[in-house]
Write a protein that holds these residues in place. Structure first.
Motif, PDB file in Angstrom:
ATOM      1  N   ASP A   1       0.819  -1.213   0.000  1.00  0.00           N
ATOM      2  CA  ASP A   1       0.000   0.000   0.000  1.00  0.00           C
ATOM      3  C   ASP A   1       0.849   1.258   0.000  1.00  0.00           C
ATOM      4  O   ASP A   1       0.444   2.292  -0.549  1.00  0.00           O
ATOM      5  N   ASP A   2       2.028   1.197   0.614  1.00  0.00           N
ATOM      6  CA  ASP A   2       2.898   2.367   0.632  1.00  0.00           C
ATOM      7  C   ASP A   2       3.255   2.823  -0.778  1.00  0.00           C
ATOM      8  O   ASP A   2       3.492   4.012  -1.011  1.00  0.00           O
ATOM      9  N   LEU A   3       3.260   1.885  -1.720  1.00  0.00           N
ATOM     10  CA  LEU A   3       3.674   2.198  -3.077  1.00  0.00           C
ATOM     11  C   LEU A   3       2.518   2.245  -4.069  1.00  0.00           C
ATOM     12  O   LEU A   3       2.599   2.937  -5.086  1.00  0.00           O
ATOM     13  N   PHE A   4       1.417   1.529  -3.777  1.00  0.00           N
ATOM     14  CA  PHE A   4       0.365   1.366  -4.774  1.00  0.00           C
ATOM     15  C   PHE A   4      -1.013   1.853  -4.333  1.00  0.00           C
ATOM     16  O   PHE A   4      -1.925   1.928  -5.161  1.00  0.00           O
ATOM     17  N   ALA A   5      -1.216   2.161  -3.057  1.00  0.00           N
ATOM     18  CA  ALA A   5      -2.562   2.512  -2.585  1.00  0.00           C
ATOM     19  C   ALA A   5      -2.877   3.980  -2.836  1.00  0.00           C
ATOM     20  O   ALA A   5      -1.996   4.792  -3.139  1.00  0.00           O
ATOM     21  N   ASP A   6      -4.136   4.318  -2.693  1.00  0.00           N
ATOM     22  CA  ASP A   6      -4.605   5.693  -2.842  1.00  0.00           C
ATOM     23  C   ASP A   6      -4.267   6.467  -1.572  1.00  0.00           C
ATOM     24  O   ASP A   6      -4.689   6.092  -0.474  1.00  0.00           O
ATOM     25  N   PRO A   7      -3.506   7.572  -1.668  1.00  0.00           N
ATOM     26  CA  PRO A   7      -3.159   8.339  -0.460  1.00  0.00           C
ATOM     27  C   PRO A   7      -4.379   8.848   0.301  1.00  0.00           C
ATOM     28  O   PRO A   7      -4.325   9.009   1.526  1.00  0.00           O
ATOM     29  N   ASP A   8      -5.496   9.107  -0.394  1.00  0.00           N
ATOM     30  CA  ASP A   8      -6.695   9.544   0.304  1.00  0.00           C
ATOM     31  C   ASP A   8      -7.232   8.446   1.227  1.00  0.00           C
ATOM     32  O   ASP A   8      -7.919   8.733   2.204  1.00  0.00           O
ATOM     33  N   ARG A   9      -6.915   7.208   0.900  1.00  0.00           N
ATOM     34  CA  ARG A   9      -7.364   6.095   1.737  1.00  0.00           C
ATOM     35  C   ARG A   9      -6.386   5.824   2.875  1.00  0.00           C
ATOM     36  O   ARG A   9      -6.789   5.496   3.991  1.00  0.00           O
TER      37      ARG A   9
END
Length: 498
Positions: A348-356
């Motif tokens: 998630d640190d590299l691929f997730a949505d920062p808003d999430r």
């Protein structure tokens, strides 16, 4: 498993069945001026400090993200959670809310005491600890503890009170860990807000109405900014220390039968040391640019997997007086799912949505953290002779000034080497293995179902993962990607005492 009885408790201690939840003696009235309203104001959002809702209104898959389901800061205090109408059923319906109410009571009393020592200390340090603890997260550690307790057939009266108190203590330890992590990582954002050390530095600058820069420019001097940065760092270190002290006090003040107290405090002591060991190994890996998968797994297991899942499950089992076989099954499940939780966080640190997630993309990459994802990508690139991917990893990982374009190159390298898909497959495998361990435990069915849901949620696996032999393995059969390899990953930290 028998219930905890009043006569099990130490001589001279009041029975918790007849004991009102009281975290500390009543504080003396705080001194005049702003400290007088502190306990009421500490849970109110400051201007411009509102949590951002998650994209689509969904719950984020890990607990340091903004959470619309966290206890509302302006919710009225309703008294001790265990005394609420409905008892354990009320807690079953909202474990996070019950822990949040207890934390609100605890932090209110502690901030009032701190303000009695000095108003500035109460508001600016103790108040920050309280606001951080109350202001976000999904309370996953208390939820694992609670459902382990309930799964082992306990959860009434004093057992429920003890579970909520230990759950609140886990949240305070989480405050300590996150605040200190942000200082060590140089992170500027946490839960969609300025990190605590950044916020403290900004407040110090804002408190000085006359900038120290060149007259008439309206600019703050570099010296003043450096002093504010150093001040914010020191405040965050003290805030983490204070949160840990509050957590230890809460555990020490929880009344337990002697045999249960020994098990609980042994788990608590081990957990605190494991966290520090994991953090140190991660820092050491950053310092020497380690690309060893085994070292990455060991650090992640100590720092995250044990503390986030296994140890909370062990605490719940200990409170319930669970037998050795049940405790072992729960802890094995927790270790597997805890590792899946950390690997998902790396992804998630590299691929997730920062808003999430509530934090910018690529923090681990910029900080040069020795994650398992990076180690797998490096190993695969070397094995394939992929010099382009190796060059991207060697020149981009650990660069604090990494641009968004270079971060996109890192993401492409993770996909091209197959590291992303391989780690996703391992998350599913570890989760499936953990759920099989959970199924082997003799647990109360409803609580076991809630644990299953929670484990899937923190691992971020598909809804069907882990149901049936060979499930959740994904479409890739990377080298060493079978169940045996998943078990070795989960046991990579080599910690005993499960």
């Amino acid at each position: 498993m028998r219930s905890i009885r009043a006569d099990d408790h130490l001589a001279g201690e009041p029975s918790p069945a007849h004991r009102v939840v009281r975290l500390l003696p009543a504080a003396s009235p705080p001194r005049e001026d702003r400290a007088g309203d502190l306990t009421r104001d500490l849970v109110e959002d400051r201007a411009g400090d509102r949590r951002r809702p998650c994209a689509g209104g969904t719950t984020p898959p890990y607990d340091d993200a903004p959470d619309a389901g966290a206890p509302r800061a302006d919710a009225p205090h309703t008294g001790a959670p265990c005394a609420d109408a409905g008892g354990r059923r009320a807690v079953d319906d909202d474990v996070s809310g019950a822990v949040g109410r207890l934390l609100r009571t605890l932090t209110g009393e502690r901030v009032a005491q701190a303000a009695g020592l000095d108003p500035a200390f109460g508001e600016e340090l103790a108040g920050r600890v309280a606001r951080f603890t109350l202001g976000g997260g999904r309370r996953i550690r208390p939820r694992f503890l609670w459902w382990a307790l309930r799964g082992c057939g306990a959860g009434d009266g004093p057992e429920a009170e003890a579970a909520l108190r230990l759950g609140a203590a886990l949240e305070l330890v989480q405050t300590c860990a996150l605040v200190h992590d942000d200082v060590m990582d140089g992170a500027r954002v946490r839960r969609g807000r300025p990190a605590l050390h950044v916020d403290a530095a900004a407040d110090l600058l804002a408190a000085d109405p006359v900038p120290l820069g060149r007259a008439g420019t309206g600019r703050v001097s570099a010296e003043r900014r450096e002093r504010a940065h150093d001040f914010g760092t020191a405040v965050a270190i003290l805030a983490g220390d204070l949160a840990l002290a509050w957590a230890d006090d809460l555990v020490a003040d929880t009344v337990l039968p002697p045999a249960v107290a020994g098990r609980v405090r042994g788990i608590w002591r081990a957990m605190r040391t494991e966290m520090v060991a994991g953090q140190y190994l991660e820092l050491r890996g950053q310092a020497d640019a380690s690309r060893s998968p085994d070292r990455a797994i060991r650090a992640a297991c100590l720092k995250s997997a044990l503390y986030s899942v296994e140890r909370p499950l062990a605490l719940g089992a200990a409170l319930a007086g669970a037998d050795e076989a049940t405790t072992r099954a729960l802890c094995s499940a927790g270790r597997c799912v805890g590792m899946a939780f950390q690997l998902r966080d790396d992804l998630d640190d590299l691929f997730a949505d920062p808003d999430r997630t509530g934090k910018p993309l690529g923090g681990d990459i910029r900080e040069g953290k020795p994650t398992y994802l990076v180690a797998v990508a490096h190993a695969r690139a070397e094995a394939a002779g992929d010099h382009h991917a190796l060059d991207v990893l060697d020149t981009c990982v650990g660069r604090a000034d990494l641009s968004d374009a270079d971060l996109a190159r890192v993401r492409k390298a993770m996909v091209a080497t197959g590291a992303k898909e391989a780690v996703e497959a391992k998350v599913d495998q570890l989760t499936a293995q953990g759920l099989r361990h959970l199924d082997s435990a003799a647990l109360e069915p409803y609580a076991a179902g809630r644990l299953r849901e929670l484990m899937r949620a923190v691992a971020g696996t598909r809804s069907g993962s882990g149901s049936g032999p060979g499930s959740g393995t994904g479409s890739v059969r990377a080298e060493g990607a079978g169940p045996a390899r998943a078990l070795r990953l989960a046991d990579g930290c080599g910690v005993t005492g499960r």
